[in-house]
Write a protein that holds these residues in place. Structure first.
Motif, PDB file in Angstrom:
ATOM      1  N   TYR A 277       6.326 -89.129 -20.936  1.00  0.00           N
ATOM      2  CA  TYR A 277       6.284 -88.530 -22.368  1.00  0.00           C
ATOM      3  C   TYR A 277       6.957 -89.764 -23.395  1.00  0.00           C
ATOM      4  N   LEU A 278       6.599 -89.473 -24.480  1.00  0.00           N
ATOM      5  CA  LEU A 278       7.145 -90.262 -25.734  1.00  0.00           C
ATOM      6  C   LEU A 278       7.551 -89.355 -26.858  1.00  0.00           C
ATOM      7  N   PHE A 279       9.023 -89.476 -27.126  1.00  0.00           N
ATOM      8  CA  PHE A 279       9.319 -88.604 -28.130  1.00  0.00           C
ATOM      9  C   PHE A 279       9.698 -89.383 -29.318  1.00  0.00           C
ATOM     10  N   GLN A 280       9.451 -88.931 -30.403  1.00  0.00           N
ATOM     11  CA  GLN A 280       9.979 -89.579 -31.490  1.00  0.00           C
ATOM     12  C   GLN A 280      11.171 -88.737 -32.299  1.00  0.00           C
ATOM     13  N   ARG A 281      11.208 -87.487 -31.955  1.00  0.00           N
ATOM     14  CA  ARG A 281      12.178 -86.507 -32.701  1.00  0.00           C
ATOM     15  C   ARG A 281      13.204 -86.224 -31.573  1.00  0.00           C
ATOM     16  N   SER A 282      14.332 -86.292 -31.884  1.00  0.00           N
ATOM     17  CA  SER A 282      15.239 -85.819 -30.790  1.00  0.00           C
ATOM     18  C   SER A 282      15.368 -84.212 -30.566  1.00  0.00           C
ATOM     19  N   VAL A 283      14.595 -83.552 -31.545  1.00  0.00           N
ATOM     20  CA  VAL A 283      14.285 -81.977 -30.855  1.00  0.00           C
ATOM     21  C   VAL A 283      13.605 -82.073 -29.803  1.00  0.00           C
ATOM     22  N   ASP A 284      12.502 -82.809 -30.018  1.00  0.00           N
ATOM     23  CA  ASP A 284      11.237 -82.557 -28.997  1.00  0.00           C
ATOM     24  C   ASP A 284      11.907 -83.267 -27.488  1.00  0.00           C
ATOM     25  N   LEU A 285      12.712 -84.196 -27.642  1.00  0.00           N
ATOM     26  CA  LEU A 285      13.263 -84.926 -26.501  1.00  0.00           C
ATOM     27  C   LEU A 285      14.217 -83.689 -25.980  1.00  0.00           C
ATOM     28  N   GLN A 286      15.219 -83.341 -26.514  1.00  0.00           N
ATOM     29  CA  GLN A 286      16.014 -82.284 -26.141  1.00  0.00           C
ATOM     30  C   GLN A 286      15.054 -80.947 -25.500  1.00  0.00           C
ATOM     31  N   ASN A 287      14.218 -80.668 -26.160  1.00  0.00           N
ATOM     32  CA  ASN A 287      13.401 -79.305 -25.830  1.00  0.00           C
ATOM     33  C   ASN A 287      12.837 -79.819 -24.174  1.00  0.00           C
TER      34      ASN A 287
ATOM     35  N   THR B 145      13.918 -78.492 -20.121  1.00  0.00           N
ATOM     36  CA  THR B 145      12.966 -77.868 -19.133  1.00  0.00           C
ATOM     37  C   THR B 145      13.210 -78.586 -17.675  1.00  0.00           C
ATOM     38  N   VAL B 146      13.676 -79.840 -17.787  1.00  0.00           N
ATOM     39  CA  VAL B 146      13.705 -80.531 -16.644  1.00  0.00           C
ATOM     40  C   VAL B 146      15.198 -80.442 -16.012  1.00  0.00           C
TER      41      VAL B 146
ATOM     42  N   ASN C  90      17.657 -90.882  -9.715  1.00  0.00           N
ATOM     43  CA  ASN C  90      17.987 -89.694 -10.314  1.00  0.00           C
ATOM     44  C   ASN C  90      16.442 -89.064 -10.443  1.00  0.00           C
ATOM     45  N   SER C  91      16.569 -87.808 -10.535  1.00  0.00           N
ATOM     46  CA  SER C  91      15.273 -87.139 -10.651  1.00  0.00           C
ATOM     47  C   SER C  91      14.298 -87.519 -11.796  1.00  0.00           C
ATOM     48  N   PHE C  92      15.062 -87.761 -13.123  1.00  0.00           N
ATOM     49  CA  PHE C  92      14.353 -88.018 -14.197  1.00  0.00           C
ATOM     50  C   PHE C  92      15.034 -89.234 -14.941  1.00  0.00           C
ATOM     51  N   THR C  93      14.280 -89.992 -15.374  1.00  0.00           N
ATOM     52  CA  THR C  93      14.852 -91.268 -16.201  1.00  0.00           C
ATOM     53  C   THR C  93      14.370 -91.204 -17.562  1.00  0.00           C
ATOM     54  N   VAL C  94      15.416 -91.355 -18.710  1.00  0.00           N
ATOM     55  CA  VAL C  94      15.062 -91.456 -20.033  1.00  0.00           C
ATOM     56  C   VAL C  94      15.354 -92.867 -20.445  1.00  0.00           C
ATOM     57  N   CYS C  95      14.529 -93.546 -21.197  1.00  0.00           N
ATOM     58  CA  CYS C  95      14.741 -94.904 -21.828  1.00  0.00           C
ATOM     59  C   CYS C  95      14.763 -94.684 -23.369  1.00  0.00           C
TER      60      CYS C  95
END
Ligand code: AMP
Length: 280
Positions: free
Chosen positions: A2-12, A16-17, A48-53
Motif C-alpha cells: 500500500y502507498l499512503f500519502q496522508r497519515s489518516v489513511d495510514l492510521q486507518n 485494521t492490521v 514482524n507481521s507487517f512492515t511500514v517504510c
C-alpha cells in the motif's frame, strides 16, 4: 504494498492490521533507496507481521539549504525496490502532513552531550531535527519495533536515548552496515560522487579495518591521528575520526578499559560528505 500519502489513511490501515499478537516493524528513511535500506526492510519483514517504510526528506535536520535541495529524490525507483522487499505499506507524506502548521511537533529531550560531539559538532541542529521527525513518525505509526542502521551510529544512539527518556513503547533494532563489494558503505549520497572520488572512497573502510587490527598495538590518540592522516593522504578532507564509547559517545583514553568502543568518522570526497564507522 500500500502507498499512503496522508497519515489518516495510514492510521486507518494500521488499525485494521494491528492486534492479535501481530507486530508492526517500522523503517524510516529519506528515500533514494539502496540495498542498505532494503536490508532494514528485510529484517523487519522477517521479525514482524507487517512492515511500514516511510520516505520523507526531513527539512528540519538539514543545516545547509543546498544540501537539502540537492538530496537525491527517486520516488519511482524507490517504490519499485520496495515492492517485493517485504514492505507492506509505504508512507510518503508531504512536509505539511508531518509538520501541520497548527500542531506543535517539538520534542523536549536532553541529549547533551550525545548531540554536540562528532556529527553534532559539524552539523549544528541536525539531531534536534532527527529527534523531531522520528518522534513524530513514531507517534503516527506506533510500531512495536523500529529499525535503524548502524551506518548512522550516533543517530541511533540518540534515538535510543530519546526512547529511554520519553519511555516510548518501542524496541529499537540496530541493523549492520551494508557495503559495496569494495567496502564503501552504501549511502544515498554515493550516486553524487564523481568517478574519481568514487574510486578513492573505499579507502575509508580499509582505514577503519586497519584501525581495528591495530587496537592492541597503538593508543587511541595514535590511531585517531594515523587515520586522519591516511584519509587526507588518500585525497579526502576528513572532519573527524574519533574512537568513542559505544554507549555514551564520550572520548575514551584506553581501549582496554572500555567494553564497547566504536570508531566514527566523517570526510568530504569533493563536495560529498561521507560518514562511516566500525565497532571495535
Ligand atoms: P537515510 O535514508 O539515510 O535516512 O537512512 C534510513 C535508514 O537506513 C537509517 O536508519 C540508516 O542508518 C539506514 N542505512 C543507511 N545506509 C545504510 C547502510 N549502508 N547499511 C545499513 N543501514 C543503512
Amino acid at each position: 504494498m500500500y502507498l499512503f500519502q496522508r497519515s489518516v489513511d495510514l492510521q486507518n490501515w494500521l488499525e485494521t492490521v494491528r492486534g492479535h499478537n501481530r507486530k508492526i516493524g517500522f523503517v524510516p528513511t529519506m528515500g533514494a533507496l539502496h540495498d542498505g535500506h532494503l536490508s532494514l526492510i528485510r529484517q523487519s519483514a522477517a521479525e514482524n507481521s507487517f512492515t511500514v517504510c516511510s520516505i520523507f526528506v526531513n527539512p528540519t535536520q538539514f543545516n545547509d539549504a543546498s544540501d537539502l535541495e540537492k538530496y537525491p529524490r527517486t520516488p519511482g525507483n524507490d517504490i519499485e525496490l520496495l515492492v517485493g522487499s517485504g514492505c507492506n505499506a509505504l508512507f510518503l507524506p508531504t512536509v505539511e502532513e508531518v509538520y501541520p502548521t497548527d500542531l506543535d511537533t517539538s520534542v523536549s529531550v536532553d541529549l547533551h552531550p550525545l548531540d554536540t560531539v562528532m556529527e553534532g559538532a559539524f552539523r549544528p541542529g541536525h539531531f534536534a531535527g532527527v529527534v523531531q521527525v522520528v518522534y513524530r513518525l513514531l507517534q503516527l505509526v506506533q510500531p512495536d519495533q523500529l529499525y535503524m542502521g548502524q551506518k548512522d551510529y550516533q543517530q541511533l544512539t540518540i534515538i535510543r536515548e530519546m526512547i529511554r527518556q520519553l519511555e516510548l513503547p518501542v524496541k529499537l533494532v540496530m541493523v549492520p552496515i551494508r557495503r559495496e563489494p569494495d567496502g564503501l558503505a552504501m549511502s544515498s549520497r554515493n550516486v553524487r560522487l564523481s568517478p574519481a572520488f568514487r574510486a578513492i572512497a573505499p579507502v575509508i573502510h580499509r582505514i577503519l579495518q586497519q584501525v581495528k587490527e591495530q587496537v592492541d598495538e597503538k593508543s587511541v590518540s595514535e590511531l585517531e591521528a594515523w587515520a586522519m592522516q591516511q584519509l587526507a593522504e588518500a585525497g579526502l578532507r576528513p572532519e573527524y575520526f574519533e574512537i568513542v564509547d559505544g554507549n555514551t559517545l564520550k572520548a575514551i583514553s584506553s581501549l582496554s578499559k572500555t567494553k564497547s568502543a566504536v570508531a566514527c568518522m566523517a570526510a568530504w570526497a569533493g563536495d560529498i560528505r561521507l560518514i562511516d564507522n566500525m565497532i571495535l
